[in-house]
Enzyme design. Sequence first.
Site, PDB file in Angstrom:
ATOM      1  N   HIS A  55      62.343 -49.131  21.821  1.00  0.00           N
ATOM      2  CA  HIS A  55      62.533 -49.729  20.495  1.00  0.00           C
ATOM      3  C   HIS A  55      62.936 -48.633  19.515  1.00  0.00           C
ATOM      4  CE1 HIS A  55      58.489 -48.120  20.123  1.00  0.00           C
ATOM      5  NE2 HIS A  55      58.438 -48.417  18.849  1.00  0.00           N
ATOM      6  N   HIS A  57      61.872 -47.062  16.761  1.00  0.00           N
ATOM      7  CA  HIS A  57      61.041 -46.231  15.895  1.00  0.00           C
ATOM      8  C   HIS A  57      61.372 -44.775  16.225  1.00  0.00           C
ATOM      9  CE1 HIS A  57      57.724 -49.315  14.734  1.00  0.00           C
ATOM     10  NE2 HIS A  57      58.556 -49.102  13.731  1.00  0.00           N
ATOM     11  N   ASP A  59      59.970 -41.926  16.671  1.00  0.00           N
ATOM     12  CA  ASP A  59      59.325 -41.124  17.720  1.00  0.00           C
ATOM     13  C   ASP A  59      59.817 -41.502  19.115  1.00  0.00           C
ATOM     14  OD1 ASP A  59      57.815 -43.459  16.878  1.00  0.00           O
ATOM     15  OD2 ASP A  59      56.264 -42.899  18.310  1.00  0.00           O
ATOM     16  N   HIS A  60      60.660 -42.559  19.210  1.00  0.00           N
ATOM     17  CA  HIS A  60      61.161 -43.002  20.511  1.00  0.00           C
ATOM     18  C   HIS A  60      62.654 -42.740  20.708  1.00  0.00           C
ATOM     19  CE1 HIS A  60      57.407 -45.169  21.556  1.00  0.00           C
ATOM     20  NE2 HIS A  60      57.261 -45.051  20.242  1.00  0.00           N
ATOM     21  N   HIS A 134      54.881 -55.849  18.556  1.00  0.00           N
ATOM     22  CA  HIS A 134      54.985 -54.621  17.773  1.00  0.00           C
ATOM     23  C   HIS A 134      55.630 -54.943  16.429  1.00  0.00           C
ATOM     24  CE1 HIS A 134      54.713 -50.401  17.300  1.00  0.00           C
ATOM     25  NE2 HIS A 134      55.994 -50.112  17.444  1.00  0.00           N
TER      26      HIS A 134
HETATM   27 ZN    ZN Z   1      55.737 -44.937  18.738  1.00  0.00          ZN
HETATM   28 ZN    ZN Z   2      56.779 -48.153  17.463  1.00  0.00          ZN
END
Ligand code: ZN
Ligand code: ZN
Length: 236
Positions: A55, A57, A59-60, A134
Amino acid sequence: MRVTFLGVGEAFGSRANTSLLVNGELLLECGPHTLLQLRRLGVELSRVRLVYISHLHGDHFLGIPALLLAAREDGREEPLTMVGPPELRQVAEELLQLSYRRSLEELPYEVEFVEAGESLRLLGYELSFAPTRHSLPALAVSVRRRRKLTYACDGAPTEELVELALHSDLLVAEAYGGGASTHSSPLQAAQLASRAKVKRLALVHLWRGLAREEVERAREVFEDILLPEDLETVEL
Ligand SMILES: [Zn+2]
Ligand SMILES: [Zn+2]
């Protein structure tokens, strides 16, 4: 199947962003810390053939430009497949422009984008997906080649996820917790592992304030819980 936890952390903690390397060639998530962790392990970037982004976000996925350009510097010629949300190509293109004034066309190797959703057979792996709950659309993925790995991050478990994770040799589930309804917790991950009858459970995306007691309570529901460290490897 060899699973390396490049990072097991959340977005803003002191552990590396959650990211996994499977058999040295399949990368699950590419956050800002991912390239550094691959470098620390001495991974040859041209060996990474597939990148999965669950997804959008930061940090990904914010490590994508560095990964693509580092591979270019290393002289990569082999094509790369990126699997993820429908906007992934556009996002990767914009990130490359924004961060280094580069475009996908300038790379000396081909990058193919494949939308996650329906089951896929890629590079000898079978990939299947299920939504989690999420704050953004997010898909858990199961990776099958002789063994079965299910990776569920980020998001709280859903019925579809129980189905997806069924009989996995390893379930890697997020356990950020903190009472958020759009994240999973150690206990929810343990309940998921038990219902899906998996062999082992590894907790990732760990919150910096995670209490040991929470993990101990989860072990009463599902015993075989692994709390991997950054750069730890497990064999399935
Ligand atoms: Zn995350
Ligand atoms: Zn996330």
